[in-house]
Design a protein around this motif. Structure first.
Motif, PDB file in Angstrom:
ATOM      1  N   ALA A  37       0.829  -1.205   0.000  1.00 47.24           N
ATOM      2  CA  ALA A  37       0.000   0.000   0.000  1.00 47.24           C
ATOM      3  C   ALA A  37       0.863   1.255   0.000  1.00 47.24           C
ATOM      4  CB  ALA A  37      -0.932  -0.012   1.214  1.00 47.24           C
ATOM      5  N   VAL A  38       1.916   1.251   0.804  1.00 46.29           N
ATOM      6  CA  VAL A  38       2.807   2.419   0.857  1.00 46.29           C
ATOM      7  C   VAL A  38       3.463   2.645  -0.503  1.00 46.29           C
ATOM      8  CG1 VAL A  38       4.956   3.307   1.849  1.00 46.29           C
ATOM      9  CG2 VAL A  38       3.219   2.277   3.332  1.00 46.29           C
ATOM     10  N   PHE A  39       3.994   1.571  -1.088  1.00 45.95           N
ATOM     11  CA  PHE A  39       4.647   1.698  -2.392  1.00 45.95           C
ATOM     12  C   PHE A  39       3.651   2.161  -3.454  1.00 45.95           C
ATOM     13  CE2 PHE A  39       5.791  -0.215  -6.499  1.00 45.95           C
ATOM     14  CZ  PHE A  39       7.027   0.378  -6.704  1.00 45.95           C
ATOM     15  N   GLY A  40       2.440   1.569  -3.429  1.00 48.16           N
ATOM     16  CA  GLY A  40       1.432   1.949  -4.414  1.00 48.16           C
ATOM     17  C   GLY A  40       1.014   3.403  -4.278  1.00 48.16           C
ATOM     18  N   GLN A  41       0.874   3.870  -3.047  1.00 49.88           N
ATOM     19  CA  GLN A  41       0.477   5.264  -2.854  1.00 49.88           C
ATOM     20  C   GLN A  41       1.571   6.223  -3.314  1.00 49.88           C
ATOM     21  OE1 GLN A  41      -1.250   6.205   1.019  1.00 49.88           O
ATOM     22  NE2 GLN A  41      -2.033   4.097   1.205  1.00 49.88           N
ATOM     23  N   PRO A  57      -1.748  17.979  -1.903  1.00 47.11           N
ATOM     24  CA  PRO A  57      -1.070  18.416  -0.673  1.00 47.11           C
ATOM     25  C   PRO A  57      -0.032  17.366  -0.238  1.00 47.11           C
ATOM     26  CG  PRO A  57      -3.250  17.580  -0.151  1.00 47.11           C
ATOM     27  CD  PRO A  57      -3.141  17.567  -1.641  1.00 47.11           C
ATOM     28  N   LEU A  58       1.167  17.507  -0.750  1.00 52.83           N
ATOM     29  CA  LEU A  58       2.168  16.453  -0.563  1.00 52.83           C
ATOM     30  C   LEU A  58       2.577  16.260   0.892  1.00 52.83           C
ATOM     31  CD1 LEU A  58       4.468  17.083  -3.665  1.00 52.83           C
ATOM     32  CD2 LEU A  58       2.554  15.482  -3.417  1.00 52.83           C
ATOM     33  N   ALA A  59       2.665  17.363   1.653  1.00 53.38           N
ATOM     34  CA  ALA A  59       3.150  17.251   3.035  1.00 53.38           C
ATOM     35  C   ALA A  59       2.221  16.395   3.898  1.00 53.38           C
ATOM     36  CB  ALA A  59       3.342  18.641   3.638  1.00 53.38           C
ATOM     37  N   PRO A  60       0.923  16.698   3.963  1.00 56.68           N
ATOM     38  CA  PRO A  60       0.056  15.838   4.792  1.00 56.68           C
ATOM     39  C   PRO A  60      -0.060  14.414   4.251  1.00 56.68           C
ATOM     40  CG  PRO A  60      -1.250  17.466   3.589  1.00 56.68           C
ATOM     41  CD  PRO A  60       0.173  17.851   3.419  1.00 56.68           C
ATOM     42  N   MET A  61      -0.027  14.242   2.931  1.00 50.62           N
ATOM     43  CA  MET A  61      -0.091  12.884   2.394  1.00 50.62           C
ATOM     44  C   MET A  61       1.170  12.097   2.736  1.00 50.62           C
ATOM     45  SD  MET A  61      -1.904  13.557  -1.323  1.00 50.62           S
ATOM     46  CE  MET A  61      -2.612  11.936  -1.526  1.00 50.62           C
ATOM     47  N   ALA A  62       2.308  12.771   2.733  1.00 50.85           N
ATOM     48  CA  ALA A  62       3.552  12.117   3.141  1.00 50.85           C
ATOM     49  C   ALA A  62       3.510  11.747   4.620  1.00 50.85           C
ATOM     50  CB  ALA A  62       4.746  13.022   2.847  1.00 50.85           C
ATOM     51  N   ALA A  63       2.846  12.587   5.442  1.00 51.44           N
ATOM     52  CA  ALA A  63       2.727  12.285   6.875  1.00 51.44           C
ATOM     53  C   ALA A  63       1.897  11.016   7.082  1.00 51.44           C
ATOM     54  CB  ALA A  63       2.091  13.468   7.598  1.00 51.44           C
ATOM     55  N   ALA A  64       0.834  10.850   6.284  1.00 53.52           N
ATOM     56  CA  ALA A  64       0.019   9.639   6.390  1.00 53.52           C
ATOM     57  C   ALA A  64       0.826   8.403   6.003  1.00 53.52           C
ATOM     58  CB  ALA A  64      -1.227   9.768   5.507  1.00 53.52           C
ATOM     59  N   LEU A  65       1.646   8.539   4.958  1.00 55.68           N
ATOM     60  CA  LEU A  65       2.515   7.427   4.561  1.00 55.68           C
ATOM     61  C   LEU A  65       3.526   7.103   5.652  1.00 55.68           C
ATOM     62  CD1 LEU A  65       3.198   8.286   0.817  1.00 55.68           C
ATOM     63  CD2 LEU A  65       1.848   6.386   1.707  1.00 55.68           C
ATOM     64  N   GLU A 172     -10.302   5.324 -15.650  1.00 55.17           N
ATOM     65  CA  GLU A 172      -9.020   4.613 -15.636  1.00 55.17           C
ATOM     66  C   GLU A 172      -8.618   4.246 -14.205  1.00 55.17           C
ATOM     67  OE1 GLU A 172      -6.321   7.187 -17.602  1.00 55.17           O
ATOM     68  OE2 GLU A 172      -7.104   6.801 -19.624  1.00 55.17           O
ATOM     69  N   GLY A 173      -8.864   5.186 -13.298  1.00 49.82           N
ATOM     70  CA  GLY A 173      -8.546   4.904 -11.898  1.00 49.82           C
ATOM     71  C   GLY A 173      -9.403   3.783 -11.332  1.00 49.82           C
ATOM     72  N   MET A 174     -10.683   3.725 -11.732  1.00 50.16           N
ATOM     73  CA  MET A 174     -11.548   2.642 -11.276  1.00 50.16           C
ATOM     74  C   MET A 174     -11.050   1.285 -11.783  1.00 50.16           C
ATOM     75  SD  MET A 174     -15.428   4.175 -11.556  1.00 50.16           S
ATOM     76  CE  MET A 174     -16.100   2.618 -11.018  1.00 50.16           C
ATOM     77  N   PHE A 175     -10.570   1.259 -13.023  1.00 49.03           N
ATOM     78  CA  PHE A 175     -10.030   0.016 -13.555  1.00 49.03           C
ATOM     79  C   PHE A 175      -8.819  -0.434 -12.741  1.00 49.03           C
ATOM     80  CE2 PHE A 175      -6.789  -1.987 -16.222  1.00 49.03           C
ATOM     81  CZ  PHE A 175      -7.457  -3.158 -16.558  1.00 49.03           C
ATOM     82  N   VAL A 176      -7.922   0.508 -12.463  1.00 48.25           N
ATOM     83  CA  VAL A 176      -6.733   0.171 -11.668  1.00 48.25           C
ATOM     84  C   VAL A 176      -7.137  -0.292 -10.276  1.00 48.25           C
ATOM     85  CG1 VAL A 176      -4.617   1.091 -10.638  1.00 48.25           C
ATOM     86  CG2 VAL A 176      -5.257   1.738 -12.967  1.00 48.25           C
TER      87      VAL A 176
END
Length: 443
Positions: A37-41, A57-65, A172-176
């Protein structure tokens, strides 16, 4: 009867809690899934932000990772401890994963993000791994997160505001997302389900073993009580026969004296059997476990069977090699004697007994030239009352043998010989017979 008193002591051990091996394995699977999940995100965020030019918003998304990475690190440290893994731990980990997914979706379009359907993966994992209450709690959490994201999320801002482009990216995202869900469910849920089935099989074995041990307790109490009751009349018979031998009316009748001596010998044999039962029950103190060697121990068992049972030939071969000191007692001898007696019953003219060493175990094979085991007998070997002798109580001897050897950490295997007859192989770990090993393990 085999080591009844020792059996009674062993049948109430401090059993560990149900094996948590399946739970630990499933936690390891969650760690692997979380790394994916981490790699995929990371790949998805980089592709959307840099490839499609969509501001995130890269900073908060990176914090979640980072929080997911920290959870994985803590879980790996937790798995190195010997504390049992629990259902609550699995629930909290899955709840944390759901919360982390909700956070990422909140920062990237909410339910308009096609990866919102990854909540279904969390629910599926909960249904497979968790107890009923926690599975429903995880479902409620996932539904609450999804419902909250409908009204509360950070909208995605496409360059140029092209809605048709947004719809194309959504499809496309739904297919993935569908492909990812299908792959992860097929791979990880199958593995976790197998772990659960293995745990259930171990629990079923433990229940079966507990039922068998309860049966042994009942037989042990019955045999011990019967031995006490028989002691007095046997002693009385011995005294009466001794008095008869001295009576003037019988003292000059050689034929009657011979019969009296035969009767006295049989009474003494019965008394010895009763004494052996009480000894095995821990109620006689005169014959404690003794230090001997493998060769002497086996020689005594075979010699005892030759003298006690009418048999044409007991072909005995000791290929153990270097002799080794062991601890022996009556119960251990009776285990092997029971197997030999059964072979004699099936093949009175010939029985073969061989001993050998395999790694760190003593292997004793008892073969006969009889009709062999029927398929149903092999299928139920070692279970109580599984016998072809057709008499009440048949099959208890082998039932006790299997349980005694199992408690020593060994195994009993029965099969038919290619040339006819049967063979029963006992594997006894030498560590269980070593000097200093408590003989309470026998029985």
């Amino acid at each position: 009867m085999i080591a009844i008193g020792s059996t009674l002591r062993r049948l109430a051990p401090d059993r560990a809690a149900p094996d948590d091996g399946a739970t630990r394995k499933n936690m390891q699977q969650l760690v692997q899934l979380r790394w994916i999940a981490v790699f995929g995100q990371i790949v998805t965020i980089a592709t959307v932000h840099s490839g499609f030019g969509i501001a995130l918003p890269l900073a908060p998304m990176a914090a979640a990772l980072a929080a997911l990475v920290a959870l994985n690190a803590a879980t790996l440290l937790r798995l190195k401890t010997r504390a049992p893994a629990t259902n609550v731990e699995l629930f909290l980990q899955l709840a944390f994963d759901a919360a982390a997914l909700a956070t990422q979706l909140y920062l990237s379009g909410g339910v308009t993000n096609p990866f919102a359907f990854l909540f279904l993966l969390q629910v599926t994992l909960g249904a497979v791994l968790l107890e009923a209450w926690s599975a429903w709690a995880l479902l409620a959490l996932a539904v609450a997160c999804f419902a909250g994201l409908v009204g509360f999320h950070r909208p995605l801002e496409l360059p140029g505001g092209d809605e048709s482009e947004l719809f194309r990216l959504h499809i496309e995202g739904m297919f993935v997302c569908f492909a990812l869900d299908a792959i992860l469910v097929a791979t990880f849920v199958a593995r976790m389900g197998r772990n659960v089935r293995e745990r259930d099989a171990r629990l079923a074995d433990l229940r079966q073993q507990a039922a068998e041990e309860t049966h042994i307790v009942r037989m042990g109490l019955l045999a011990s009580g019967a031995a006490h009751e028989l002691g007095t009349p046997l002693a009385t018979l011995d005294v009466i026969l001794n008095d008869w031998r001295r009576m003037p009316a019988l003292a000059h009748n050689a034929e009657l004296l011979d019969e009296i001596e035969d009767m006295r010998a049989e009474v003494r044999r019965c008394k010895a059997i009763v004494t052996g039962i009480l000894l095995s029950a821990g109620e006689a103190r005169g014959d404690a476990p003794v230090v001997t060697t493998v060769a002497v121990f086996l020689d005594e068992v075979v010699a005892d069977r030759r003298g006690a049972r009418p048999v044409g030939v007991i072909a005995y071969e000791n290929g153990f090699g270097e002799d080794q000191p062991i601890v022996s007692d009556t119960g251990l001898k009776q285990v092997i004697a029971t197997v030999i007696d059964n072979a004699i019953d099936a093949s009175p003219h010939w029985v073969g007994v061989t001993a050998s060493r395999e790694a760190d175990a003593l292997v004793i094979a008892v073969a006969d030239d009889g009709p062999g085991f029927a398929p149903e007998m092999l299928a139920n070997f070692g279970k109580p009352y599984s016998s072809t002798k057709g008499r009440p109580g048949g099959g208890l001897g082998l039932f006790l043998v299997v349980n005694v050897v199992r408690k020593l950490g060994g195994a009993v295997v029965a099969s038919n010989r290619p040339g006819g007859g049967a063979i029963v192989t006992l594997t006894l770990p030498l560590a269980a017979l070593a000097i200093g090993k408590a003989r309470e393990d026998v029985g």
